[in-house]
Design an enzyme around this catalytic site. Structure first.
Site, mmCIF file in Angstrom:
data_model
loop_
_atom_site.group_PDB
_atom_site.id
_atom_site.type_symbol
_atom_site.label_atom_id
_atom_site.label_comp_id
_atom_site.label_asym_id
_atom_site.label_seq_id
_atom_site.Cartn_x
_atom_site.Cartn_y
_atom_site.Cartn_z
ATOM 1 N N HIS A 16 107.099 69.052 -7.248
ATOM 2 C CA HIS A 16 107.302 67.643 -6.933
ATOM 3 C C HIS A 16 105.971 66.979 -6.630
ATOM 4 O O HIS A 16 104.916 67.614 -6.587
ATOM 5 C CB HIS A 16 108.309 67.445 -5.787
ATOM 6 C CG HIS A 16 107.775 67.671 -4.423
ATOM 7 N ND1 HIS A 16 108.381 67.206 -3.284
ATOM 8 C CD2 HIS A 16 106.670 68.339 -3.987
ATOM 9 C CE1 HIS A 16 107.693 67.558 -2.224
ATOM 10 N NE2 HIS A 16 106.647 68.245 -2.609
ATOM 11 N N CYS A 35 100.532 66.797 -0.884
ATOM 12 C CA CYS A 35 101.803 66.500 -1.560
ATOM 13 C C CYS A 35 101.682 65.291 -2.485
ATOM 14 O O CYS A 35 102.624 64.979 -3.212
ATOM 15 C CB CYS A 35 102.930 66.304 -0.539
ATOM 16 S SG CYS A 35 103.740 67.858 -0.076
ATOM 17 N N HIS A 41 102.772 69.960 -7.451
ATOM 18 C CA HIS A 41 102.609 71.231 -6.754
ATOM 19 C C HIS A 41 104.015 71.763 -6.523
ATOM 20 O O HIS A 41 104.996 71.027 -6.651
ATOM 21 C CB HIS A 41 101.876 71.055 -5.424
ATOM 22 C CG HIS A 41 102.632 70.199 -4.463
ATOM 23 N ND1 HIS A 41 102.595 68.829 -4.511
ATOM 24 C CD2 HIS A 41 103.481 70.505 -3.458
ATOM 25 C CE1 HIS A 41 103.388 68.339 -3.566
ATOM 26 N NE2 HIS A 41 103.947 69.335 -2.913
ATOM 27 N N HIS A 43 107.036 74.303 -4.411
ATOM 28 C CA HIS A 43 107.512 74.893 -3.160
ATOM 29 C C HIS A 43 108.568 75.942 -3.481
ATOM 30 O O HIS A 43 109.299 75.822 -4.474
ATOM 31 C CB HIS A 43 108.155 73.841 -2.247
ATOM 32 C CG HIS A 43 107.183 72.850 -1.708
ATOM 33 N ND1 HIS A 43 106.277 73.138 -0.722
ATOM 34 C CD2 HIS A 43 106.965 71.547 -2.034
ATOM 35 C CE1 HIS A 43 105.552 72.065 -0.443
ATOM 36 N NE2 HIS A 43 105.952 71.074 -1.237
ATOM 37 N N ASP A 81 116.302 74.617 -9.890
ATOM 38 C CA ASP A 81 115.400 75.763 -9.975
ATOM 39 C C ASP A 81 114.478 75.649 -11.187
ATOM 40 O O ASP A 81 114.931 75.417 -12.311
ATOM 41 C CB ASP A 81 116.218 77.057 -10.061
ATOM 42 C CG ASP A 81 115.360 78.291 -9.844
ATOM 43 O OD1 ASP A 81 114.387 78.211 -9.074
ATOM 44 O OD2 ASP A 81 115.678 79.326 -10.455
ATOM 45 N N HIS A 82 113.169 75.785 -10.925
ATOM 46 C CA HIS A 82 112.127 75.706 -11.950
ATOM 47 C C HIS A 82 112.071 74.344 -12.624
ATOM 48 O O HIS A 82 111.634 74.228 -13.775
ATOM 49 C CB HIS A 82 112.274 76.831 -12.985
ATOM 50 C CG HIS A 82 111.880 78.168 -12.444
ATOM 51 N ND1 HIS A 82 112.600 78.805 -11.460
ATOM 52 C CD2 HIS A 82 110.832 78.973 -12.718
ATOM 53 C CE1 HIS A 82 112.010 79.960 -11.168
ATOM 54 N NE2 HIS A 82 110.927 80.080 -11.908
ATOM 55 N N GLU A 126 111.433 73.407 3.132
ATOM 56 C CA GLU A 126 110.406 73.266 2.089
ATOM 57 C C GLU A 126 109.368 74.379 2.219
ATOM 58 O O GLU A 126 108.824 74.865 1.237
ATOM 59 C CB GLU A 126 109.737 71.898 2.200
ATOM 60 C CG GLU A 126 108.842 71.567 1.025
ATOM 61 C CD GLU A 126 108.301 70.166 1.116
ATOM 62 O OE1 GLU A 126 108.883 69.278 0.484
ATOM 63 O OE2 GLU A 126 107.318 69.957 1.846
HETATM 64 NI NI NI Z 1 105.276 69.108 -1.335
#
Ligand code: NI
Length: 137
Positions: A16, A35, A41, A43, A81-82, A126
């Site tokens: 995200h 972020c 990036h 998580h 997911d992914h 997160e």
């Molecule tokens: Ni983040």
């Protein structure tokens, strides 16, 4: 009858970026730090979904955890997911993908397919240090 809280934990990995296009680049960098990285990036998210109720007198279950597993996989994990939370997820379209906002969106994804009034909380981690919890209020 006792009121019991049952929790299922699932995990997913996603990318995200936190960026408010109504604000300047400088504001976004100062507010969101890493972020706000333009090239995204990732998580490793952990999601805990809690359902409340009285154990069924026949099964002893508040909810069949197999049913909850299927609901979470189909309506949440398979969609997140992914993926890139800013770009790829229909139910996050137009939503700033902060932990808080994603927790609310996950609640909205599952509340209507669970027994009425039973969904108690959605807790989205997160990182191991940072978590947002939503209880439908
Ligand atoms: Ni983040």
């Amino acid at each position: 009858m006792p009121l019991v809280y049952v929790t299922r934990t699932v995990r997913f990995n996603a990318a995200h970026r936190l960026h408010n296009p109504a604000q300047s680049d400088e504001w976004n960098r100062a507010m969101f730090g890493k972020c706000n990285n333009p090239n995204w990036h990732g998580h490793n998210y952990t999601l805990e979904v809690t359902v409340a109720g009285e154990p069924d007198p026949t099964t002893g279950y508040v909810i069949d955890l197999g049913d909850l597993k299927r609901i979470l996989n189909e309506r949440v994990v398979d969609k997140l997911d992914h993926q890139n939370l800013n770009l790829d997820v229909d139910f996050l379209d137009g939503i700033m993908p902060s932990t808080e906002n994603v927790a609310v969106a996950i609640w909205n994804q599952i509340v209507d397919v669970l027994p009425s009034g039973r969904l108690h909380s959605v807790r989205l981690f997160e990182t191991e240090h940072n978590m947002a919890e939503y209880r439908g209020e």
